[in-house]
Write a protein that holds these residues in place. Structure first.
Motif, PDB file in Angstrom:
ATOM      1  N   ALA A  32       0.846  -1.200   0.000  1.00  0.00           N
ATOM      2  CA  ALA A  32       0.000   0.000   0.000  1.00  0.00           C
ATOM      3  C   ALA A  32       0.880   1.249   0.000  1.00  0.00           C
ATOM      4  N   GLU A  33       1.242   1.711  -1.176  1.00  0.00           N
ATOM      5  CA  GLU A  33       2.167   2.836  -1.290  1.00  0.00           C
ATOM      6  C   GLU A  33       1.601   4.108  -0.681  1.00  0.00           C
ATOM      7  N   ASP A  34       0.281   4.294  -0.782  1.00  0.00           N
ATOM      8  CA  ASP A  34      -0.308   5.509  -0.226  1.00  0.00           C
ATOM      9  C   ASP A  34      -0.190   5.543   1.294  1.00  0.00           C
ATOM     10  N   VAL A  35      -0.327   4.371   1.921  1.00  0.00           N
ATOM     11  CA  VAL A  35      -0.192   4.302   3.371  1.00  0.00           C
ATOM     12  C   VAL A  35       1.253   4.589   3.773  1.00  0.00           C
ATOM     13  N   PHE A  36       2.197   4.025   3.020  1.00  0.00           N
ATOM     14  CA  PHE A  36       3.610   4.280   3.333  1.00  0.00           C
ATOM     15  C   PHE A  36       3.936   5.765   3.227  1.00  0.00           C
ATOM     16  N   HIS A  41       5.303  10.882   5.894  1.00  0.00           N
ATOM     17  CA  HIS A  41       5.083  12.298   6.175  1.00  0.00           C
ATOM     18  C   HIS A  41       4.797  12.526   7.657  1.00  0.00           C
ATOM     19  N   LEU A  42       4.092  11.586   8.293  1.00  0.00           N
ATOM     20  CA  LEU A  42       3.808  11.735   9.719  1.00  0.00           C
ATOM     21  C   LEU A  42       5.089  11.592  10.546  1.00  0.00           C
ATOM     22  N   LEU A 245       5.141   3.982  10.263  1.00  0.00           N
ATOM     23  CA  LEU A 245       5.508   4.740  11.467  1.00  0.00           C
ATOM     24  C   LEU A 245       6.801   4.179  12.047  1.00  0.00           C
ATOM     25  N   SER A 246       7.741   3.945  11.153  1.00  0.00           N
ATOM     26  CA  SER A 246       8.998   3.259  11.479  1.00  0.00           C
ATOM     27  C   SER A 246      10.173   4.041  10.915  1.00  0.00           C
ATOM     28  N   SER A 247      11.336   3.885  11.552  1.00  0.00           N
ATOM     29  CA  SER A 247      12.577   4.454  11.029  1.00  0.00           C
ATOM     30  C   SER A 247      13.301   3.506  10.077  1.00  0.00           C
ATOM     31  N   SER A 248      12.878   2.234  10.065  1.00  0.00           N
ATOM     32  CA  SER A 248      13.706   1.221   9.398  1.00  0.00           C
ATOM     33  C   SER A 248      12.948   0.328   8.422  1.00  0.00           C
ATOM     34  N   PRO A 249      12.043   0.875   7.593  1.00  0.00           N
ATOM     35  CA  PRO A 249      11.351   0.023   6.622  1.00  0.00           C
ATOM     36  C   PRO A 249      12.330  -0.538   5.596  1.00  0.00           C
ATOM     37  N   GLY A 250      12.231  -1.827   5.331  1.00  0.00           N
ATOM     38  CA  GLY A 250      13.157  -2.477   4.406  1.00  0.00           C
ATOM     39  C   GLY A 250      14.481  -2.837   5.022  1.00  0.00           C
ATOM     40  N   GLY A 251      14.656  -2.539   6.308  1.00  0.00           N
ATOM     41  CA  GLY A 251      15.942  -2.759   6.953  1.00  0.00           C
ATOM     42  C   GLY A 251      16.093  -4.092   7.661  1.00  0.00           C
ATOM     43  N   TYR A 252      15.056  -4.919   7.662  1.00  0.00           N
ATOM     44  CA  TYR A 252      15.126  -6.212   8.352  1.00  0.00           C
ATOM     45  C   TYR A 252      15.485  -7.293   7.341  1.00  0.00           C
ATOM     46  N   LEU A 253      16.755  -7.702   7.371  1.00  0.00           N
ATOM     47  CA  LEU A 253      17.286  -8.679   6.427  1.00  0.00           C
ATOM     48  C   LEU A 253      17.491 -10.016   7.150  1.00  0.00           C
ATOM     49  N   ARG A 254      17.069 -11.087   6.516  1.00  0.00           N
ATOM     50  CA  ARG A 254      17.182 -12.421   7.124  1.00  0.00           C
ATOM     51  C   ARG A 254      18.205 -13.241   6.352  1.00  0.00           C
ATOM     52  N   ARG A 255      19.084 -13.891   7.065  1.00  0.00           N
ATOM     53  CA  ARG A 255      20.081 -14.732   6.413  1.00  0.00           C
ATOM     54  C   ARG A 255      19.439 -16.044   6.013  1.00  0.00           C
ATOM     55  N   ILE A 256      19.441 -16.360   4.733  1.00  0.00           N
ATOM     56  CA  ILE A 256      18.757 -17.546   4.220  1.00  0.00           C
ATOM     57  C   ILE A 256      19.716 -18.637   3.773  1.00  0.00           C
TER      58      ILE A 256
END
Length: 258
Positions: A32-36, A41-42, A245-256
């Protein structure tokens, strides 16, 4: 307001169904790009009030947004690490937060790494009830002697994850990914903080920090470069999907891969 899943199932064992519902909604939210955009902005507006600086963990400033605290808690509970490495100790709340989780689970240590652990912050950590699960290493996070000190604290065969939250410039974060990523064990997480900076327009970039990190010279750019060169990690789509409402979207990387 209750979703339909919560109506009529309260007396049934619907845990798997509820977990699937949560995953579905997290993935929907991630798309949901609009929500992001509204969330971004918030968060930018909230920075005018030092929102991330208003929270404490067991009495010590944590300097995190609540969504990031919850997300980190989720991955720690899911992975059950023996060792958590965090670069960037700041005032100590974050290492103590993770130490509290390990204490509740009955196992593990947090290794806090910082180039400058100031005396009053060290005192806050070392006098805290959770201090027994914290090890502090002072020095540049990617210096050979610092990395050697960190490795010496990791027991053989330990399950390891890492949180990178120190200098947010692209090259430094990429160097940290290269240094600490290999220490993360399969199934574990490499969490890169403050990736939101990579989504901000120049006029939205915070100027009330010790340094100015504009788009391209920030953690998200480092994440993209690291993923391009190391196929052992991938972004967790569920955790990252719900990070508004996060500082780190896309920042959680999992070792696979091992």
């Amino acid at each position: 307001m209750k979703h339909g899943l919560d109506v009529g199932y309260r007396r049934l064992d619907d845990r798997q169904k509820f977990a699937a519902f949560q995953k579905e909604k997290a993935l929907d939210l991630g798309a949901a790009e609009d929500v992001f955009e509204a969330s971004k902005h918030l968060v930018v507006r909230l920075n005018d009030f030092a929102y991330a600086y208003q929270w404490t963990w067991f009495g010590v400033p944590i300097i995190q947004l609540p969504a990031d605290v919850m997300a980190t808690q989720e991955v720690i509970w899911a992975f059950r690490p023996d060792v958590i490495i965090e670069t960037g100790v700041a005032r100590g709340g974050s290492v103590l937060f993770m130490a509290t989780l390990l204490e509740a689970m009955g196992n593990g240590i947090v290794i806090g790494v910082d180039i400058d652990i100031r005396a009053h912050n060290r005192d806050s950590i070392e006098s805290h009830p959770m201090a027994g699960r914290v090890r502090l290493v002072e020095g540049p996070s990617t210096a050979p002697e610092t990395l050697a000190a960190v490795r010496d604290l990791i027991p053989q065969g330990a399950r390891v994850m890492a949180v990178l939250d120190s200098d947010h410039s692209r090259d430094h974060v990429l160097d940290e990914c290269r240094a600490y990523g290999p220490m993360v064990t399969e199934g574990g997480y490499l969490v890169v903080a403050d990736t939101l900076l990579g989504h901000l327009e120049p006029e939205e970039t915070p100027t009330d920090r010790s340094k100015l990190w504009e788009r391209g010279d920030e953690p998200l750019a480092a994440v993209r470069a690291y993923l391009a060169e190391d196929d052992r990690f991938e972004p967790d789509p569920v955790i990252n999907g719900k990070l508004v409402l996060s500082s780190s979207p896309g920042g959680y990387l999992r070792r696979i891969k091992a």
